[in-house]
Write an enzyme that holds these catalytic residues in place. Structure first.
Site, short mmCIF file in Angstrom:
data_model
loop_
_atom_site.label_atom_id
_atom_site.label_comp_id
_atom_site.label_asym_id
_atom_site.label_seq_id
_atom_site.Cartn_x
_atom_site.Cartn_y
_atom_site.Cartn_z
N HIS A 51 51.47 77.62 2.15
CA HIS A 51 52.17 76.67 2.93
C HIS A 51 53.99 77.11 2.70
CE1 HIS A 51 50.03 73.13 4.43
NE2 HIS A 51 48.98 74.38 3.63
N ASP A 103 62.66 77.11 2.86
CA ASP A 103 61.56 76.14 2.87
C ASP A 103 60.38 76.91 3.72
OD1 ASP A 103 60.17 74.06 3.28
OD2 ASP A 103 61.54 72.66 3.08
#
Ligand code: F6P
Length: 469
Positions: free
Chosen positions: A154, A368
């Site tokens: 992720h 991110d």
């Protein structure tokens, strides 16, 4: 399986225990899929030194893995969040390499693998999630060669020059190569992993596929290492935001903050990767420059508590809270604080109401993997209103091209984007939001899971053929 279950066990002030939704994007994305498929979710229940019995929530069966307080310090706060997290996020905070943390990481990964090896049906598909469990695919393959193993990272996979720092880089690469499919958020992450595979496991990729040669113990097999950008249940968020009580709550928020004020909103876990300091700096300078003032503009910053025992997070909290106090002290007036800083977690309903109330969503991470908050904001804005400022260092920036894209290190550009967003004409808001919504709906989480699981099922077919000789 993931480090955390979708719910955390919390002990209330009166000593009773309860379940609360876990923080983070992994749960937001994966929970609707697991609910739909009705599979078993293996993970930690969020409190140390406790054996929790398996339980069910709707169609989901949950199997808690225990962690001791020592493992919490060494595997979770230590190796996962003091070594891997900063290394994989561009060393924004310096990673720390401790051999005892590594030992603990191996031990806990082994526990997860052992548990799944016991639980999984013959020829089952096991889907392992995120950086806390990178050794599990190889361990599981040794224990259960019949399984098809998928892995999804992720967070970013670091570029070659940074990954090279990790003393256990070979073991991590070999751990991941135990999977049949390894999914990444961005093209660059998949490229970096394939380079690491060549360098540290001696197996180069052909296109997206890494072919592991035959060995005395194992037949040759191939591993797909490819990007599958994750998403959200867009329809679910839109439905939530359309509910009368959520719309009413959005009106209340607007009234409480001041009908005529422009509302800027930031929503993050309180994490140094999220660029909260940069955002506050830009906002404070706009106040200082007189471009905005506390009467016409307010920034609501939700910073949900995260990893509070890790030193870098404690330092960040102190800095953010000093800055927040400074901004309000210097630029507020009675009844008008320019910044509403909330170090709390909120329900999905409250978040949807905040998204509806906000004129400008400010998403400024320095790095991110994806950033699902940006996608949640867009999904909630069926009214085609609002403006999104988005860091180019998020995975979401690859898809959300109609956002106001910024480099958060460039404070002048960030200030200019904030001003532009505040004054964005309604037609331009609509045009951009329409395009953003199309991007989010074209790749919602169901689409993501379908793409990913198709690749996994192709791998499973190959597996069966190989087993049949
Ligand atoms: O996606 C990143 C991630 O670390 C997830 O693995 C995790 O569930 C979430 O953020 C929240 O982090 P934590 O579990 O450390 O609170």
């Amino acid at each position: 399986m993931s480090n955390r279950l979708p719910v955390d066990r919390v002990v209330q002030a009166d000593g009773t225990t309860d379940w609360a939704p876990s923080p983070g994007g992994l749960v937001t994305a994966v929970e609707p899929i697991v609910r739909e498929l009705g599979c078993l979710w293996v993970g930690w229940a969020g409190s140390a030194d406790e054996e929790v019995e398996p339980f069910e929530i709707g169609s989901m069966r949950l199997a808690p893995i225990p962690l001791s307080s020592e493992e919490l310090e060494t595997y979770y706060e230590g190796f996962s969040n003091g070594t891997l997290w900063p290394l994989y996020h561009d060393v924004i905070s310096p990673p720390v390499y401790h051999r005892t943390w590594w030992d603990s990481y191996q031990r806990v990964n082994r526990r997860f693998a052992d548990r799944v090896a016991l639980e999984a049906a013959p020829n089952a598909v096991v889907w392992v999630h995120d950086y806390q469990l990178q050794l599990v695919p190889e361990m599981l393959r040794e224990l259960r060669p019949d399984l098809t193993i998928a892995f999804f990272l992720h967070i970013p996979f670091p570029p070659r020059s940074l990954f090279a720092q990790l003393p256990w880089r070979r073991q991590i690469v070999r751990g991941l190569l135990g999977a049949d499919v390894i999914g990444f958020q961005r093209v660059q992450d998949a490229v970096s992993f394939r380079q690491a595979s060549e360098r540290y496991a001696g197996v180069p990729a052909r296109g997206n596929t890494i072919v592991l040669p035959e060995s005395p113990d194992h037949p040759s097999r191939s591993v797909l290492a490819q990007e599958f950008p994750i998403s959200i249940d867009a329809g679910g968020f839109e439905e939530l935001a359309s509910r009368a009580e959520v719309q009413q709550r959005a009106r209340e928020i607007r009234e409480e903050l001041g009908q005529d004020r422009t509302i800027l909103l930031g929503v993050d876990r309180l994490d140094y990767t999220k660029g909260i300091r940069h955002r506050l700096k830009a906002f404070e300078e706009l106040l200082e420059d007189g471009e905005i003032n506390a009467h016409d503009t307010v920034l609501v910053q939700v910073a949900s508590p995260s990893r509070e025992q890790v030193e870098a997070y404690q330092q960040l909290r102190e800095e953010v809270e000093v800055t927040a106090g400074h901004i309000n002290g210097a630029h507020g007036s009675i009844g008008h604080a320019p910044l509403v800083y909330l170090h709390q977690s909120y329900s999905r309903e409250e978040m949807a109401a905040l998204y509806l109330a906000a004129d400008v969503m400010v998403v400024t991470p320095l790095r991110d993997g994806m950033n699902l908050v940006a996608k949640e904001y867009v999904a909630c804005r069926a009214d085609e209103g609002g403006a999104l400022i988005l860091s180019e260092f998020t995975g979401a920036a690859d898809e959300l091209r109609a956002a106001l894209l910024i480099n958060p290190h460039d404070i002048e550009a960030l200030k200019a984007a904030m001003l532009r967003a505040i004054h964005l004409p309604r037609e331009e808001q609509q045009r951009r939001m329409r395009s953003l919504r199309k991007a989010v709906y074209d790749n919602d989480v169901a689409h993501w899971a379908t793409q990913y699981l198709e690749a996994v099922s192709a791998a499973a077919d190959a597996h069966v053929k190989q087993a049949e000789g």
